[in-house]
Motif scaffolding. Structure first.
Motif, PDB file in Angstrom:
ATOM      1  N   GLY A 189      64.431  64.513  14.392  1.00  0.00           N
ATOM      2  CA  GLY A 189      63.427  65.254  13.621  1.00  0.00           C
ATOM      3  C   GLY A 189      62.558  64.320  12.799  1.00  0.00           C
ATOM      4  N   TRP A 190      62.263  63.150  13.366  1.00  0.00           N
ATOM      5  CA  TRP A 190      61.502  62.118  12.644  1.00  0.00           C
ATOM      6  C   TRP A 190      60.013  62.435  12.650  1.00  0.00           C
ATOM      7  N   PHE A 191      59.406  62.456  11.445  1.00  0.00           N
ATOM      8  CA  PHE A 191      57.977  62.761  11.343  1.00  0.00           C
ATOM      9  C   PHE A 191      57.306  61.932  10.249  1.00  0.00           C
ATOM     10  N   GLU A 192      57.545  60.640  10.240  1.00  0.00           N
ATOM     11  CA  GLU A 192      56.947  59.784   9.203  1.00  0.00           C
ATOM     12  C   GLU A 192      55.579  59.257   9.630  1.00  0.00           C
ATOM     13  N   PHE A 193      54.792  60.119  10.287  1.00  0.00           N
ATOM     14  CA  PHE A 193      53.458  59.721  10.754  1.00  0.00           C
ATOM     15  C   PHE A 193      52.510  60.913  10.601  1.00  0.00           C
ATOM     16  N   ASP A 194      51.206  60.607  10.557  1.00  0.00           N
ATOM     17  CA  ASP A 194      50.191  61.638  10.344  1.00  0.00           C
ATOM     18  C   ASP A 194      49.310  61.867  11.566  1.00  0.00           C
ATOM     19  N   ALA A 195      49.364  60.958  12.527  1.00  0.00           N
ATOM     20  CA  ALA A 195      48.530  61.071  13.722  1.00  0.00           C
ATOM     21  C   ALA A 195      49.246  60.408  14.893  1.00  0.00           C
ATOM     22  N   VAL A 196      48.996  60.924  16.096  1.00  0.00           N
ATOM     23  CA  VAL A 196      49.623  60.378  17.305  1.00  0.00           C
ATOM     24  C   VAL A 196      48.539  60.035  18.326  1.00  0.00           C
ATOM     25  N   ILE A 197      48.626  58.826  18.851  1.00  0.00           N
ATOM     26  CA  ILE A 197      47.711  58.351  19.897  1.00  0.00           C
ATOM     27  C   ILE A 197      48.575  57.936  21.083  1.00  0.00           C
ATOM     28  N   ALA A 198      48.082  58.173  22.287  1.00  0.00           N
ATOM     29  CA  ALA A 198      48.853  57.808  23.472  1.00  0.00           C
ATOM     30  C   ALA A 198      47.940  57.303  24.575  1.00  0.00           C
ATOM     31  N   THR A 199      48.429  56.345  25.352  1.00  0.00           N
ATOM     32  CA  THR A 199      47.704  55.944  26.557  1.00  0.00           C
ATOM     33  C   THR A 199      47.992  57.008  27.623  1.00  0.00           C
ATOM     34  N   PRO A 200      47.070  57.184  28.575  1.00  0.00           N
ATOM     35  CA  PRO A 200      47.248  58.250  29.582  1.00  0.00           C
ATOM     36  C   PRO A 200      48.568  58.175  30.343  1.00  0.00           C
ATOM     37  N   ASP A 201      49.040  56.951  30.634  1.00  0.00           N
ATOM     38  CA  ASP A 201      50.277  56.791  31.397  1.00  0.00           C
ATOM     39  C   ASP A 201      51.518  57.226  30.631  1.00  0.00           C
ATOM     40  N   MET A 202      51.381  57.431  29.301  1.00  0.00           N
ATOM     41  CA  MET A 202      52.516  57.847  28.479  1.00  0.00           C
ATOM     42  C   MET A 202      52.588  59.355  28.286  1.00  0.00           C
ATOM     43  N   MET A 203      51.618  60.091  28.843  1.00  0.00           N
ATOM     44  CA  MET A 203      51.579  61.530  28.599  1.00  0.00           C
ATOM     45  C   MET A 203      52.736  62.278  29.261  1.00  0.00           C
ATOM     46  N   GLY A 204      53.362  61.670  30.262  1.00  0.00           N
ATOM     47  CA  GLY A 204      54.554  62.278  30.844  1.00  0.00           C
ATOM     48  C   GLY A 204      55.679  62.343  29.827  1.00  0.00           C
ATOM     49  N   VAL A 205      55.770  61.302  29.000  1.00  0.00           N
ATOM     50  CA  VAL A 205      56.782  61.252  27.942  1.00  0.00           C
ATOM     51  C   VAL A 205      56.363  62.136  26.765  1.00  0.00           C
ATOM     52  N   VAL A 206      55.113  61.986  26.343  1.00  0.00           N
ATOM     53  CA  VAL A 206      54.619  62.736  25.189  1.00  0.00           C
ATOM     54  C   VAL A 206      54.572  64.242  25.480  1.00  0.00           C
ATOM     55  N   GLY A 207      54.286  64.585  26.729  1.00  0.00           N
ATOM     56  CA  GLY A 207      54.193  65.997  27.102  1.00  0.00           C
ATOM     57  C   GLY A 207      55.458  66.776  26.797  1.00  0.00           C
ATOM     58  N   ARG A 208      56.608  66.100  26.856  1.00  0.00           N
ATOM     59  CA  ARG A 208      57.879  66.761  26.573  1.00  0.00           C
ATOM     60  C   ARG A 208      58.026  67.120  25.097  1.00  0.00           C
ATOM     61  N   LEU A 209      57.135  66.564  24.275  1.00  0.00           N
ATOM     62  CA  LEU A 209      57.179  66.836  22.835  1.00  0.00           C
ATOM     63  C   LEU A 209      56.196  67.929  22.433  1.00  0.00           C
ATOM     64  N   GLY A 210      55.568  68.557  23.433  1.00  0.00           N
ATOM     65  CA  GLY A 210      54.525  69.546  23.157  1.00  0.00           C
ATOM     66  C   GLY A 210      54.934  70.637  22.193  1.00  0.00           C
ATOM     67  N   LYS A 211      56.149  71.173  22.363  1.00  0.00           N
ATOM     68  CA  LYS A 211      56.599  72.281  21.507  1.00  0.00           C
ATOM     69  C   LYS A 211      56.908  71.830  20.084  1.00  0.00           C
ATOM     70  N   ILE A 212      57.088  70.510  19.915  1.00  0.00           N
ATOM     71  CA  ILE A 212      57.366  69.965  18.584  1.00  0.00           C
ATOM     72  C   ILE A 212      56.074  69.511  17.906  1.00  0.00           C
ATOM     73  N   LEU A 213      55.257  68.735  18.642  1.00  0.00           N
ATOM     74  CA  LEU A 213      54.024  68.188  18.072  1.00  0.00           C
ATOM     75  C   LEU A 213      52.898  69.224  18.006  1.00  0.00           C
ATOM     76  N   GLY A 214      52.844  70.111  19.017  1.00  0.00           N
ATOM     77  CA  GLY A 214      51.759  71.096  19.088  1.00  0.00           C
ATOM     78  C   GLY A 214      51.589  71.943  17.841  1.00  0.00           C
ATOM     79  N   PRO A 215      52.643  72.620  17.375  1.00  0.00           N
ATOM     80  CA  PRO A 215      52.510  73.474  16.180  1.00  0.00           C
ATOM     81  C   PRO A 215      52.097  72.719  14.922  1.00  0.00           C
ATOM     82  N   LYS A 216      52.336  71.410  14.909  1.00  0.00           N
ATOM     83  CA  LYS A 216      51.961  70.591  13.751  1.00  0.00           C
ATOM     84  C   LYS A 216      50.575  69.981  13.897  1.00  0.00           C
ATOM     85  N   GLY A 217      49.905  70.290  15.021  1.00  0.00           N
ATOM     86  CA  GLY A 217      48.573  69.749  15.257  1.00  0.00           C
ATOM     87  C   GLY A 217      48.571  68.264  15.548  1.00  0.00           C
TER      88      GLY A 217
END
Length: 231
Positions: free
Chosen positions: A108-136
């Motif tokens: 449940g780590w959230f010590e950041f205010d913004a997230v940037i990703a390279t396109p090739d990492m979206m497979g990994v980041v996509g799995r966080l959609g339900k966590i990151l999405g509601p927080k914008g």
């Protein structure tokens, strides 16, 4: 209804709540209502005449405000190899890949205010959609947070880049600075944001685009801006 403090009630009595102000005047009024003992954030709220349930009426984008937001953002970058090195050299606060995703999911780590990703990492980041999405916080190509140019994205985020997007009630809520900025800088930030939202008008939008516009300090009441005066 939540109980309102003495300062809030005093602020309400200081102006006509029904009046539609010019932008500059609205900022002056908002600053008079910012009575808290901390440097209050000033936010702009746009009620839009679109229906965000339809894909062709979505409004979303990002802009670097002329005077920033007054807040230094901690940036997390999902990248590997040379792009991870580039992110570190550009001043990213946190850089990683799968291990960062696991830290967010399991700890449940959230010590950041913004997230940037390279396109090739979206497979990994996509799995966080339900966590990151509601927080914008979910990276998105439209906001420039899914990109190979991570250095530029980090620079813009640190410089005061803000995202604007419709919520479920078709309202855009965006910070435009701090009370300490003064009316002139807040007005310039507001105008830049409003221009970006106007430029992002969907082709499918019909009728009045901006239904109502309000600005408010963190602890203060909303001050209405005349939407017909915004160009």
């Amino acid at each position: 209804m939540p109980k309102r403090g003495k300062n809030y009630k005093t602020a309400l009595e200081a102006y006509d709540k029904a009046e539609l102000f010019e932008i500059n005047d609205a900022m002056e009024v908002v600053l008079k209502t910012a009575k808290a003992k901390f440097d209050e954030t000033i936010e702009a709220h746009f009620r839009m005449g679109v229906d965000g349930r339809h894909a062709d009426q979505q409004i979303r984008g990002a802009i670097v405000l002329p005077h920033g937001t007054g807040k230094t953002k901690k940036v997390l970058v999902f990248a590997k190899g040379p792009k991870a090195t580039e992110a570190e050299e550009a001043g990213a606060d946190f850089v990683g890949a799968e291990e960062m995703a696991q830290k967010i999911q399991k700890e449940g780590w959230f010590e950041f205010d913004a997230v940037i990703a390279t396109p090739d990492m979206m497979g990994v980041v996509g799995r966080l959609g339900k966590i990151l999405g509601p927080k914008g916080l979910m990276p998105n190509p439209k906001s420039g947070t899914v990109t190979m140019d991570v250095a530029k994205a980090i620079q813009e985020t640190k410089a005061g880049k803000v995202e604007y997007r419709l919520d479920k009630t078709n309202i855009i809520h965006t910070p435009i600075g701090k009370a300490s900025f003064g009316a002139e800088k807040l007005t310039e930030n507001f105008n830049a944001l409003a221009a970006a939202i106007i430029k992002a008008k969907p082709a499918a939008a019909k009728g009045q685009y901006m239904k109502s516009v309000t600005v408010a300090a963190t602890m203060g009441p909303g001050v209405k801006i005349n939407p017909t005066k915004i160009v």
